[in-house]
Design a protein around this motif. Structure first.
Motif, PDB file in Angstrom:
ATOM      1  N   ARG A 124       0.833  -1.208   0.000  1.00 38.90           N
ATOM      2  CA  ARG A 124       0.000   0.000   0.000  1.00 38.90           C
ATOM      3  C   ARG A 124       0.867   1.257   0.000  1.00 38.90           C
ATOM      4  N   ASN A 125       1.874   1.267   0.853  1.00 35.15           N
ATOM      5  CA  ASN A 125       2.743   2.446   0.947  1.00 35.15           C
ATOM      6  C   ASN A 125       3.422   2.758  -0.389  1.00 35.15           C
ATOM      7  N   GLU A 126       3.764   1.706  -1.145  1.00 38.65           N
ATOM      8  CA  GLU A 126       4.518   1.932  -2.379  1.00 38.65           C
ATOM      9  C   GLU A 126       3.644   2.082  -3.623  1.00 38.65           C
ATOM     10  N   ASN A 127       2.384   1.642  -3.552  1.00 41.43           N
ATOM     11  CA  ASN A 127       1.576   1.605  -4.767  1.00 41.43           C
ATOM     12  C   ASN A 127       0.281   2.389  -4.739  1.00 41.43           C
ATOM     13  N   ILE A 128      -0.183   2.726  -3.536  1.00 35.08           N
ATOM     14  CA  ILE A 128      -1.483   3.389  -3.435  1.00 35.08           C
ATOM     15  C   ILE A 128      -1.310   4.688  -2.646  1.00 35.08           C
ATOM     16  N   GLY A 129      -1.698   5.794  -3.250  1.00 35.66           N
ATOM     17  CA  GLY A 129      -1.671   7.076  -2.542  1.00 35.66           C
ATOM     18  C   GLY A 129      -3.081   7.430  -2.129  1.00 35.66           C
ATOM     19  N   ILE A 130      -3.257   7.761  -0.867  1.00 31.08           N
ATOM     20  CA  ILE A 130      -4.606   8.085  -0.399  1.00 31.08           C
ATOM     21  C   ILE A 130      -4.645   9.504   0.160  1.00 31.08           C
ATOM     22  N   VAL A 131      -5.624  10.278  -0.318  1.00 27.51           N
ATOM     23  CA  VAL A 131      -5.860  11.608   0.241  1.00 27.51           C
ATOM     24  C   VAL A 131      -7.176  11.524   0.998  1.00 27.51           C
ATOM     25  N   PHE A 132      -7.099  11.631   2.316  1.00 24.05           N
ATOM     26  CA  PHE A 132      -8.286  11.466   3.137  1.00 24.05           C
ATOM     27  C   PHE A 132      -9.142  12.714   3.116  1.00 24.05           C
ATOM     28  N   GLN A 133     -10.412  12.519   3.465  1.00 23.97           N
ATOM     29  CA  GLN A 133     -11.397  13.597   3.446  1.00 23.97           C
ATOM     30  C   GLN A 133     -10.935  14.799   4.293  1.00 23.97           C
ATOM     31  N   ASN A 134     -10.346  14.500   5.461  1.00 27.86           N
ATOM     32  CA  ASN A 134      -9.894  15.608   6.331  1.00 27.86           C
ATOM     33  C   ASN A 134      -8.371  15.738   6.315  1.00 27.86           C
ATOM     34  N   HIS A 135      -7.784  15.408   5.224  1.00 31.41           N
ATOM     35  CA  HIS A 135      -6.351  15.438   4.866  1.00 31.41           C
ATOM     36  C   HIS A 135      -5.383  14.772   5.841  1.00 31.41           C
ATOM     37  N   CYS A 136      -5.707  14.657   7.152  1.00 31.95           N
ATOM     38  CA  CYS A 136      -4.881  13.863   8.079  1.00 31.95           C
ATOM     39  C   CYS A 136      -3.381  14.152   7.992  1.00 31.95           C
ATOM     40  N   LEU A 137      -2.987  15.414   7.994  1.00 31.83           N
ATOM     41  CA  LEU A 137      -1.555  15.710   8.076  1.00 31.83           C
ATOM     42  C   LEU A 137      -1.105  15.512   9.519  1.00 31.83           C
ATOM     43  N   VAL A 138       0.186  15.254   9.715  1.00 36.00           N
ATOM     44  CA  VAL A 138       0.725  15.125  11.069  1.00 36.00           C
ATOM     45  C   VAL A 138       1.039  16.535  11.570  1.00 36.00           C
TER      46      VAL A 138
END
Ligand SMILES: Nc1ncnc2c1ncn2[C@@H]1O[C@H](COP(=O)(O)OP(=O)(O)O)[C@@H](O)[C@H]1O
Ligand SMILES: [Mg+2]
Length: 229
Positions: free
Chosen positions: A89-103
């Motif tokens: 998942r880390n290498e092949n799928i990029g996910i942008v969450f609804q509430n962006h979930c930045l650290v």
């Protein structure tokens, strides 16, 4: 190139998922079948609560379905062991969450860099980060923290983070939901640029007609079922 475009990068087969609510079981996804090609922007449009985020989580490898398969290329996501799935998942799928979930504790540039730290790919991430910062119009903001960024900047940072490992698939859950129309148009233009320039498939959920108009293919979702628009 044309062969690439014709290949089904993402295949979703007979997905079903229910949740238990006390003694009742509610079916959130009902026998979902879907194919997304490389170089294609697909939008899934439907009202709040119809199951969009759940479906994107299943396609993104973060939410195991009760039935069915998700194939990314030749890889059957949920046939992988947990730690194999994390790496894939880390290498092949990029996910942008609804509430962006930045650290919140990390700066803009550290947020973008984060997934590359866990990647086993041997790449020049420094130049990739610089390229994404340029592409997403974030130059000069590298050292700022999420609380110092506007909604649009946070969203673009989340997109850059999702792209850092050169994913085959980019999944964006209502990416323009919280943005004004000019920011929203910029993001849509960027998505078009990405599919034109990289070998990537983009799946967007939205309840905004404008977003679905600029995608290559629209699918409607209602009560956990898909309909061709
Ligand atoms: N963890 C959960 N527990 C209980 N209900 C949930 C959970 N996740 C989603 N749901 C329910 O499943 C349905 C679909 O939710 P969701 O996928 O978030 O829809 P959408 O993204 O289209 O708004 C909704 O009715 C929601 O309330
Ligand atoms: Mg949602």
């Amino acid at each position: 190139m044309s062969l690439e475009k014709a290949s089904g990068m993402v295949k979703v087969k007979n997905i079903a998922k229910s949740i238990k609510n006390g003694q009742h079981s509610i079916e959130i996804l009902k026998n979902i079948n879907l194919e997304i090609n490389t170089g294609e922007i697909l939008s899934i449009m439907g009202p709040s609560g119809c199951g969009k985020s759940t479906l994107l989580g299943v396609i993104g490898g973060i939410d195991k379905p009760d039935k069915g398969k998700v194939l990314i290329g030749d890889t059957d996501l949920y046939a992988l062991k947990n730690e194999e799935l994390d790496i894939f998942r880390n290498e092949n799928i990029g996910i942008v969450f609804q509430n962006h979930c930045l650290v919140e504790e990390l700066s803009l540039i550290e947020n973008i860099e984060l997934p590359s730290i866990f990647s086993e790919k041997k790449e020049n991430f420094e130049s990739k980060i610089a390229e994404l910062i340029e592409l997403l119009g974030l130059k000069g903001k590298e050292k700022l923290y999420p609380y110092q960024l506007s909604g649009g900047e946070k969203q673009r940072t989340a997109i850059a983070r999702a792209l850092i490992n050169n994913p085959k698939v980019l999944i964006a859950d209502e990416p323009t939901g919280a943005l004004d129309s000019s920011n929203s148009n910029n993001i849509l233009r960027l998505f078009r640029e990405l599919v034109n320039n990289f070998s990537i498939s983009i799946i967007i959920s939205t309840h905004d007609c404008h977003v679905s108009e600029v995608s290559d293919r629209q699918i409607k979702m209602l009560d956990g079922e898909l309909y061709e628009a």
